[in-house]
Write an enzyme that holds these catalytic residues in place. Structure first.
Site, mmCIF file in Angstrom:
data_model
loop_
_atom_site.group_PDB
_atom_site.id
_atom_site.type_symbol
_atom_site.label_atom_id
_atom_site.label_comp_id
_atom_site.label_asym_id
_atom_site.label_seq_id
_atom_site.Cartn_x
_atom_site.Cartn_y
_atom_site.Cartn_z
ATOM 1 N N ASN A 24 0.825 -1.212 0.000
ATOM 2 C CA ASN A 24 0.000 0.000 0.000
ATOM 3 C C ASN A 24 0.856 1.258 0.000
ATOM 4 O OD1 ASN A 24 0.477 -1.080 2.648
ATOM 5 N ND2 ASN A 24 -0.987 0.369 3.511
ATOM 6 N N GLU B 90 -2.980 -4.544 -3.202
ATOM 7 C CA GLU B 90 -3.464 -5.484 -4.216
ATOM 8 C C GLU B 90 -3.489 -4.838 -5.597
ATOM 9 O OE1 GLU B 90 -4.779 -4.735 -1.315
ATOM 10 O OE2 GLU B 90 -5.849 -6.425 -0.400
HETATM 11 ZN ZN ZN Z 1 -8.053 -2.403 -1.689
#
Ligand code: ZN
Length: 170
Positions: free
Chosen positions: A72, A85
């Site tokens: 992230n 992701e």
């Molecule tokens: Zn997400």
């Protein structure tokens, strides 16, 4: 008073079931998935998460054997950041445009508390992943966990996101 059942319209109902597998620990998984989760853990530690202190790592196994990772990336203007992701899947799509994703491993760690609950991808990431599953015409296995503890396996993005919106509606 008159009672009649003949004019009551029957509402058709749809029941949706999701099937997930739960493993008590990483050690119960096949070796290649353990390795994939290990790559996700390594990626997780490089997350840029100064605001949430919630670090997520993702690793994709491609059919070619390549492994592509992401983590992230947060931003002071919060919506400008991106989840691990999607960083991973967009990285893979940019680098290997004809790729087929076989599996994805996701792991999360918080600097504030122990994350021992499997952490699934958010709704936006499920939608983004579904695009690639439709594109490649084969399912993507998704394994997700916290920092420690159980691992959940989904055999397909569709198990996590029924009634997906895809290009067939356009
Ligand atoms: Zn997400």
């Amino acid at each position: 008073m008159e009672t009649s059942t003949t004019n009551i319209r029957q509402v058709k109902k749809i029941k949706i079931e999701t099937h997930l597998e739960v493993f008590d620990s990483v050690s119960e998984l096949p070796k290649e998935i353990q390795d994939l989760l290990s790559k996700a853990q390594q990626a997780r530690e490089n997350a840029y998460a100064p605001y949430s202190h919630f670090r997520v790592g993702a690793a994709l196994q491609l059919a070619s054997g390549e492994i592509v990772t992401g983590n992230n990336q947060e931003n002071a203007a919060f919506p400008s950041g991106l989840c691990a992701e999607r960083v991973a899947v967009f990285h893979a799509g940019a680098t290997y445009p004809d790729m087929t994703i076989v599996a994805m491993a996701i792991t999360a760690r918080s600097l504030n508390q122990k994350v021992d609950t499997p952490t699934p991808p958010c709704g936006a990431c499920r939608q983004a992943l579904a695009e690639y599953e439709v594109k490649q015409k084969s399912p993507i296995s998704i394994y997700f966990m916290g920092e420690v503890g159980k691992v959940v396996k989904s055999n397909s993005v569709k198990e996590l996101l029924p009634l997906i919106f895809d290009s067939s509606y356009l």
